[in-house]
Design a protein around this motif. Structure first.
Motif, mmCIF file in Angstrom:
data_model
loop_
_atom_site.group_PDB
_atom_site.id
_atom_site.type_symbol
_atom_site.label_atom_id
_atom_site.label_comp_id
_atom_site.label_asym_id
_atom_site.label_seq_id
_atom_site.Cartn_x
_atom_site.Cartn_y
_atom_site.Cartn_z
ATOM 1 N N GLU A 1 68.009 78.541 64.012
ATOM 2 C CA GLU A 1 68.305 78.982 62.650
ATOM 3 C C GLU A 1 69.321 80.132 62.649
ATOM 4 O OE1 GLU A 1 64.780 76.645 62.786
ATOM 5 O OE2 GLU A 1 65.138 78.523 63.845
ATOM 6 N N LEU A 2 69.212 81.025 63.629
ATOM 7 C CA LEU A 2 70.180 82.118 63.728
ATOM 8 C C LEU A 2 71.564 81.559 64.073
ATOM 9 C CD1 LEU A 2 71.092 85.035 63.759
ATOM 10 C CD2 LEU A 2 70.217 85.215 66.124
ATOM 11 N N VAL A 3 71.629 80.613 64.979
ATOM 12 C CA VAL A 3 72.913 79.986 65.312
ATOM 13 C C VAL A 3 73.505 79.340 64.060
ATOM 14 C CG1 VAL A 3 74.080 78.222 66.698
ATOM 15 C CG2 VAL A 3 72.269 79.627 67.728
ATOM 16 N N ARG B 1 77.375 79.233 59.676
ATOM 17 C CA ARG B 1 77.647 79.230 58.233
ATOM 18 C C ARG B 1 78.557 80.403 57.864
ATOM 19 N NH1 ARG B 1 72.222 78.101 57.971
ATOM 20 N NH2 ARG B 1 71.757 80.152 57.091
ATOM 21 N N GLN B 2 78.371 81.539 58.536
ATOM 22 C CA GLN B 2 79.256 82.683 58.297
ATOM 23 C C GLN B 2 80.691 82.358 58.718
ATOM 24 O OE1 GLN B 2 77.335 86.023 60.304
ATOM 25 N NE2 GLN B 2 76.742 86.825 58.298
ATOM 26 N N VAL C 1 81.703 71.940 64.241
ATOM 27 C CA VAL C 1 81.888 72.839 63.103
ATOM 28 C C VAL C 1 83.368 72.955 62.742
ATOM 29 C CG1 VAL C 1 81.646 75.233 62.314
ATOM 30 C CG2 VAL C 1 79.734 74.073 63.426
ATOM 31 N N HIS C 2 84.239 73.052 63.741
ATOM 32 C CA HIS C 2 85.663 73.139 63.409
ATOM 33 C C HIS C 2 86.176 71.841 62.795
ATOM 34 C CE1 HIS C 2 86.793 77.172 64.504
ATOM 35 N NE2 HIS C 2 85.896 77.094 65.464
ATOM 36 N N GLY C 3 85.675 70.714 63.265
ATOM 37 C CA GLY C 3 86.042 69.448 62.634
ATOM 38 C C GLY C 3 85.552 69.376 61.197
ATOM 39 N N MET C 4 84.329 69.860 60.975
ATOM 40 C CA MET C 4 83.771 69.870 59.631
ATOM 41 C C MET C 4 84.585 70.781 58.714
ATOM 42 S SD MET C 4 80.369 71.576 58.151
ATOM 43 C CE MET C 4 81.277 73.079 58.342
ATOM 44 N N ILE C 5 85.006 71.927 59.239
ATOM 45 C CA ILE C 5 85.790 72.864 58.429
ATOM 46 C C ILE C 5 87.126 72.234 58.047
ATOM 47 C CG2 ILE C 5 87.017 75.070 58.460
ATOM 48 C CD1 ILE C 5 84.656 76.178 60.139
ATOM 49 N N VAL C 6 87.767 71.531 58.980
ATOM 50 C CA VAL C 6 89.028 70.859 58.657
ATOM 51 C C VAL C 6 88.818 69.912 57.483
ATOM 52 C CG1 VAL C 6 90.752 69.199 59.468
ATOM 53 C CG2 VAL C 6 90.058 71.075 60.946
ATOM 54 N N ASP C 7 87.790 69.077 57.561
ATOM 55 C CA ASP C 7 87.522 68.152 56.462
ATOM 56 C C ASP C 7 87.171 68.893 55.176
ATOM 57 O OD1 ASP C 7 88.066 65.947 57.974
ATOM 58 O OD2 ASP C 7 86.067 65.060 57.810
ATOM 59 N N ASP C 8 86.320 69.915 55.291
ATOM 60 C CA ASP C 8 85.874 70.629 54.100
ATOM 61 C C ASP C 8 87.039 71.314 53.379
ATOM 62 O OD1 ASP C 8 83.777 71.480 52.344
ATOM 63 O OD2 ASP C 8 83.921 73.475 53.239
ATOM 64 N N LEU C 9 88.004 71.825 54.131
ATOM 65 C CA LEU C 9 89.122 72.537 53.511
ATOM 66 C C LEU C 9 90.292 71.632 53.140
ATOM 67 C CD1 LEU C 9 89.253 75.883 55.536
ATOM 68 C CD2 LEU C 9 88.050 75.365 53.415
ATOM 69 N N GLU D 1 74.293 72.751 54.734
ATOM 70 C CA GLU D 1 73.236 71.801 55.104
ATOM 71 C C GLU D 1 73.600 71.037 56.377
ATOM 72 O OE1 GLU D 1 73.062 69.462 51.578
ATOM 73 O OE2 GLU D 1 71.720 70.843 50.543
ATOM 74 N N LEU D 2 74.865 70.660 56.503
ATOM 75 C CA LEU D 2 75.300 69.951 57.703
ATOM 76 C C LEU D 2 75.207 70.833 58.943
ATOM 77 C CD1 LEU D 2 78.359 68.067 56.205
ATOM 78 C CD2 LEU D 2 76.192 67.055 56.937
ATOM 79 N N ILE D 3 75.566 72.094 58.808
ATOM 80 C CA ILE D 3 75.459 73.025 59.933
ATOM 81 C C ILE D 3 74.002 73.202 60.324
ATOM 82 C CG2 ILE D 3 75.727 75.451 60.591
ATOM 83 C CD1 ILE D 3 78.376 75.412 58.968
ATOM 84 N N ASP D 4 73.118 73.370 59.339
ATOM 85 C CA ASP D 4 71.687 73.514 59.638
ATOM 86 C C ASP D 4 71.164 72.300 60.404
ATOM 87 O OD1 ASP D 4 71.676 75.942 58.301
ATOM 88 O OD2 ASP D 4 70.749 75.141 56.473
ATOM 89 N N GLU D 5 71.517 71.121 59.939
ATOM 90 C CA GLU D 5 71.047 69.893 60.585
ATOM 91 C C GLU D 5 71.635 69.749 61.990
ATOM 92 O OE1 GLU D 5 68.690 66.667 61.067
ATOM 93 O OE2 GLU D 5 68.649 68.105 59.407
#
Length: 195
Positions: free
Chosen positions: A83-85, A90-91, A157-165, A177-181
């Motif tokens: 959860e801390l990771v 998320r930060q 996470v970097h791939g997700m950020i590319v898509d998200d942005l 939610e995706l990061i948590d999972e």
């Protein structure tokens, strides 16, 4: 070359905005002058050429996206856990989202690095060192997961950020939610690496 640090920073911040908005082809010394609202020729007084400007932009984006040490220390005050990771990741996402221009400029730099071998070599060096720094941080903080897990988290996470942005409608669910999972599925339950 001039050495006014505040002016240099303002020019680099303007260059980041131009690069994020116009792409690599739109990044000229004159365009940076216009964005920074300074007299024509000011940027060339600080950066001898475009290649030098690109390298300095790379460093400035890292500065802008680096977490505040006090906030990071506060986050690490709790026991290590998946959860801390997830919270830390998320930060990362929140910093990228809050400073989209820096992240988009970084993406443009990566593309430009494919075309310019000297820039590509520097990007490789900096990103490789950054990944090693992340792995060392993860281990030193006693966070769950081994080296491979940290690399997988980095890639995901970097791939997700590319898509998200860039294409936010592609993602199913919120980034948080995706990061948590991702952390629930990838990381062991305790800091020793045990499930």
């Amino acid at each position: 070359m001039r050495q006014n640090p505040a002016r240099r920073t303002a020019l680099l911040d303007a260059a980041i905005e131009v690069l994020a908005r116009e792409g690599s082809r739109g990044l000229t010394l004159r365009a940076v002058d216009a964005e920074a609202q300074v007299p024509v020729g000011t940027c060339s007084n600080y950066f001898s050429n475009r290649a030098q400007l690109l390298l300095q932009i790379m460093e400035r984006t890292r500065e802008r996206l680096t977490p505040d040490p006090a906030e990071l220390a506060e986050a690490l005050a709790v026991p290590p856990s998946p959860e801390l990771v997830a919270f830390l990741l998320r930060q990362v996402h929140q910093r990228m989202d809050a400073d989209r221009s820096s992240y988009l400029a970084m993406l443009e730099l990566r593309l430009e690095g494919v075309r310019r071998p000297e820039l590509g070599a520097e990007l490789n060096r900096i990103h490789r060192a950054g990944l090693e720094e992340n792995i060392r941080f993860h281990r030193d903080a006693g966070l769950p997961g081994d080296r491979v897990a940290v690399v997988l988290l980095y890639l995901a996470v970097h791939g997700m950020i590319v898509d998200d942005l860039t294409v936010p409608d592609v993602l199913a669910g919120s980034a948080g939610e995706l990061i948590d999972e991702l952390c629930r599925r990838l990381l062991p339950r305790d800091a020793t690496g045990n499930a």
